[in-house]
Scaffold this motif. Structure first.
Motif, PDB file in Angstrom:
ATOM      1  N   LEU A  56       0.692  -1.246   0.016  1.00 46.85           N
ATOM      2  CA  LEU A  56      -0.004  -0.037  -0.091  1.00 46.85           C
ATOM      3  C   LEU A  56       0.841   1.326  -0.004  1.00 46.85           C
ATOM      4  O   LEU A  56       0.611   2.128  -0.838  1.00 46.85           O
ATOM      5  CB  LEU A  56      -0.884   0.084   1.145  1.00 46.85           C
ATOM      6  CG  LEU A  56      -2.032  -1.196   1.094  1.00 46.85           C
ATOM      7  CD1 LEU A  56      -2.541  -1.173   2.706  1.00 46.85           C
ATOM      8  CD2 LEU A  56      -2.794  -1.023   0.165  1.00 46.85           C
ATOM      9  N   LEU A  57       2.158   1.188   0.754  1.00 47.97           N
ATOM     10  CA  LEU A  57       2.848   2.274   0.706  1.00 47.97           C
ATOM     11  C   LEU A  57       3.473   2.691  -0.683  1.00 47.97           C
ATOM     12  O   LEU A  57       3.811   3.501  -1.075  1.00 47.97           O
ATOM     13  CB  LEU A  57       4.072   2.010   1.781  1.00 47.97           C
ATOM     14  CG  LEU A  57       3.396   1.935   3.246  1.00 47.97           C
ATOM     15  CD1 LEU A  57       4.715   1.767   4.186  1.00 47.97           C
ATOM     16  CD2 LEU A  57       2.750   3.241   3.491  1.00 47.97           C
ATOM     17  N   LEU A  58       4.038   1.259  -1.214  1.00 45.00           N
ATOM     18  CA  LEU A  58       4.505   1.203  -2.368  1.00 45.00           C
ATOM     19  C   LEU A  58       3.631   1.757  -3.642  1.00 45.00           C
ATOM     20  O   LEU A  58       4.018   2.743  -4.466  1.00 45.00           O
ATOM     21  CB  LEU A  58       5.068   0.048  -2.853  1.00 45.00           C
ATOM     22  CG  LEU A  58       5.737  -0.082  -4.393  1.00 45.00           C
ATOM     23  CD1 LEU A  58       6.870   0.867  -4.211  1.00 45.00           C
ATOM     24  CD2 LEU A  58       6.052  -1.520  -4.313  1.00 45.00           C
ATOM     25  N   GLY A  59       2.284   1.557  -3.329  1.00 43.74           N
ATOM     26  CA  GLY A  59       1.147   2.183  -4.361  1.00 43.74           C
ATOM     27  C   GLY A  59       1.206   3.458  -4.268  1.00 43.74           C
ATOM     28  O   GLY A  59       1.129   4.328  -5.357  1.00 43.74           O
ATOM     29  N   PRO A  84       1.850  16.506  -0.994  1.00 43.71           N
ATOM     30  CA  PRO A  84       2.424  15.540  -1.793  1.00 43.71           C
ATOM     31  C   PRO A  84       3.901  15.243  -1.083  1.00 43.71           C
ATOM     32  O   PRO A  84       4.335  14.271  -0.801  1.00 43.71           O
ATOM     33  CB  PRO A  84       2.721  15.858  -3.180  1.00 43.71           C
ATOM     34  CG  PRO A  84       1.475  16.497  -3.456  1.00 43.71           C
ATOM     35  CD  PRO A  84       1.223  17.435  -2.352  1.00 43.71           C
ATOM     36  N   GLN A  85       4.507  16.287  -0.732  1.00 42.98           N
ATOM     37  CA  GLN A  85       5.651  16.470   0.032  1.00 42.98           C
ATOM     38  C   GLN A  85       5.591  15.663   1.275  1.00 42.98           C
ATOM     39  O   GLN A  85       6.283  14.666   1.877  1.00 42.98           O
ATOM     40  CB  GLN A  85       6.217  17.841   0.211  1.00 42.98           C
ATOM     41  CG  GLN A  85       6.983  18.416  -0.880  1.00 42.98           C
ATOM     42  CD  GLN A  85       7.335  19.913  -0.570  1.00 42.98           C
ATOM     43  OE1 GLN A  85       6.572  20.548  -0.108  1.00 42.98           O
ATOM     44  NE2 GLN A  85       8.692  20.159  -1.308  1.00 42.98           N
ATOM     45  N   TRP A  86       4.514  15.992   1.797  1.00 45.69           N
ATOM     46  CA  TRP A  86       4.214  15.470   3.426  1.00 45.69           C
ATOM     47  C   TRP A  86       4.022  13.914   3.296  1.00 45.69           C
ATOM     48  O   TRP A  86       4.529  13.207   4.029  1.00 45.69           O
ATOM     49  CB  TRP A  86       2.841  16.041   4.078  1.00 45.69           C
ATOM     50  CG  TRP A  86       2.551  15.050   5.410  1.00 45.69           C
ATOM     51  CD1 TRP A  86       3.004  15.684   6.471  1.00 45.69           C
ATOM     52  CD2 TRP A  86       1.591  14.343   5.354  1.00 45.69           C
ATOM     53  NE1 TRP A  86       2.742  14.978   7.516  1.00 45.69           N
ATOM     54  CE2 TRP A  86       1.816  14.007   6.916  1.00 45.69           C
ATOM     55  CE3 TRP A  86       0.878  13.519   4.636  1.00 45.69           C
ATOM     56  CZ2 TRP A  86       0.774  13.108   7.479  1.00 45.69           C
ATOM     57  CZ3 TRP A  86       0.027  12.632   5.175  1.00 45.69           C
ATOM     58  CH2 TRP A  86       0.170  12.331   6.611  1.00 45.69           C
ATOM     59  N   LEU A  87       3.163  13.546   2.063  1.00 45.83           N
ATOM     60  CA  LEU A  87       3.011  11.928   1.948  1.00 45.83           C
ATOM     61  C   LEU A  87       4.559  11.493   1.664  1.00 45.83           C
ATOM     62  O   LEU A  87       4.716  10.428   2.398  1.00 45.83           O
ATOM     63  CB  LEU A  87       2.175  11.774   0.693  1.00 45.83           C
ATOM     64  CG  LEU A  87       0.896  12.174   0.758  1.00 45.83           C
ATOM     65  CD1 LEU A  87       0.197  11.960  -0.728  1.00 45.83           C
ATOM     66  CD2 LEU A  87       0.242  11.179   1.674  1.00 45.83           C
ATOM     67  N   GLN A  88       5.559  12.025   0.858  1.00 45.93           N
ATOM     68  CA  GLN A  88       6.683  11.422   0.470  1.00 45.93           C
ATOM     69  C   GLN A  88       7.681  11.512   1.769  1.00 45.93           C
ATOM     70  O   GLN A  88       8.316  10.597   2.096  1.00 45.93           O
ATOM     71  CB  GLN A  88       7.482  12.021  -0.676  1.00 45.93           C
ATOM     72  CG  GLN A  88       8.491  11.596  -1.067  1.00 45.93           C
ATOM     73  CD  GLN A  88       9.391  12.269  -2.420  1.00 45.93           C
ATOM     74  OE1 GLN A  88       8.816  12.976  -2.841  1.00 45.93           O
ATOM     75  NE2 GLN A  88      10.659  12.082  -2.651  1.00 45.93           N
ATOM     76  N   LEU A 126      -5.014   2.762   2.147  1.00 42.31           N
ATOM     77  CA  LEU A 126      -4.128   2.669   3.314  1.00 42.31           C
ATOM     78  C   LEU A 126      -5.141   3.048   4.292  1.00 42.31           C
ATOM     79  O   LEU A 126      -4.984   2.267   5.491  1.00 42.31           O
ATOM     80  CB  LEU A 126      -2.980   3.691   2.975  1.00 42.31           C
ATOM     81  CG  LEU A 126      -1.944   3.685   4.316  1.00 42.31           C
ATOM     82  CD1 LEU A 126      -1.292   2.493   4.392  1.00 42.31           C
ATOM     83  CD2 LEU A 126      -1.006   4.725   4.058  1.00 42.31           C
ATOM     84  N   ASP A 127      -5.604   4.002   4.440  1.00 39.68           N
ATOM     85  CA  ASP A 127      -6.627   4.450   5.665  1.00 39.68           C
ATOM     86  C   ASP A 127      -7.575   3.422   5.910  1.00 39.68           C
ATOM     87  O   ASP A 127      -7.640   2.898   7.106  1.00 39.68           O
ATOM     88  CB  ASP A 127      -7.616   5.454   5.197  1.00 39.68           C
ATOM     89  CG  ASP A 127      -7.065   7.055   5.181  1.00 39.68           C
ATOM     90  OD1 ASP A 127      -5.621   6.928   5.722  1.00 39.68           O
ATOM     91  OD2 ASP A 127      -7.635   8.013   5.125  1.00 39.68           O
TER      92      ASP A 127
END
Length: 111
Positions: free
Chosen positions: A8-11, A46-50, A98-99
């Motif tokens: 899921l993280l990879l997705g 998107p930066q926060w996700l990464q 993921l959630d």
């Protein structure tokens, strides 16, 4: 929760890359040290996700530590992407998965 949430993280990572939002260089440490939810004052979503969410979850997995069960990243994703020209549905779906996996509850999707 899935046996291994790493896919899921990879997705999410793959969808960030597909949108050309994956950044090769991390923001400065002070930007990552924000105390605001989602580092909203220092990072784009998107930066926060990464640079925050994915590494923190990966570190928990690597340490064998419990993962959060109260998580709601999907609503922030929908709100953050609302006015963007890019088609973010695949990324939103990856975040919703993921959630759902971590919380054990279905996410009410907007689309």
């Amino acid at each position: 929760m899935p046996a291994d949430p790493r896919p899921l993280l990879l997705g999410i990572e793959r969808e960030l890359q597909a949108l050309s939002w994956w950044e090769p260089v991390a923001p400065p440490p002070r930007a990552l040290a924000s105390t605001q939810p989602f580092c909203i004052d220092t990072l784009s979503f998107p930066q926060w996700l990464q640079f925050v969410l994915l590494p923190r979850l990966q570190a928990l997995l690597d340490a064998g530590a419990p993962l959060p069960t109260r998580i709601a990243v999907y609503p922030m994703a929908v709100e953050s992407f609302r006015s963007l020209p890019e088609d973010t549905r695949a990324l939103e779906d990856a975040i919703a998965l993921l959630d759902e996996a971590l919380s054990g509850r279905a996410v009410e999707r907007t689309s």
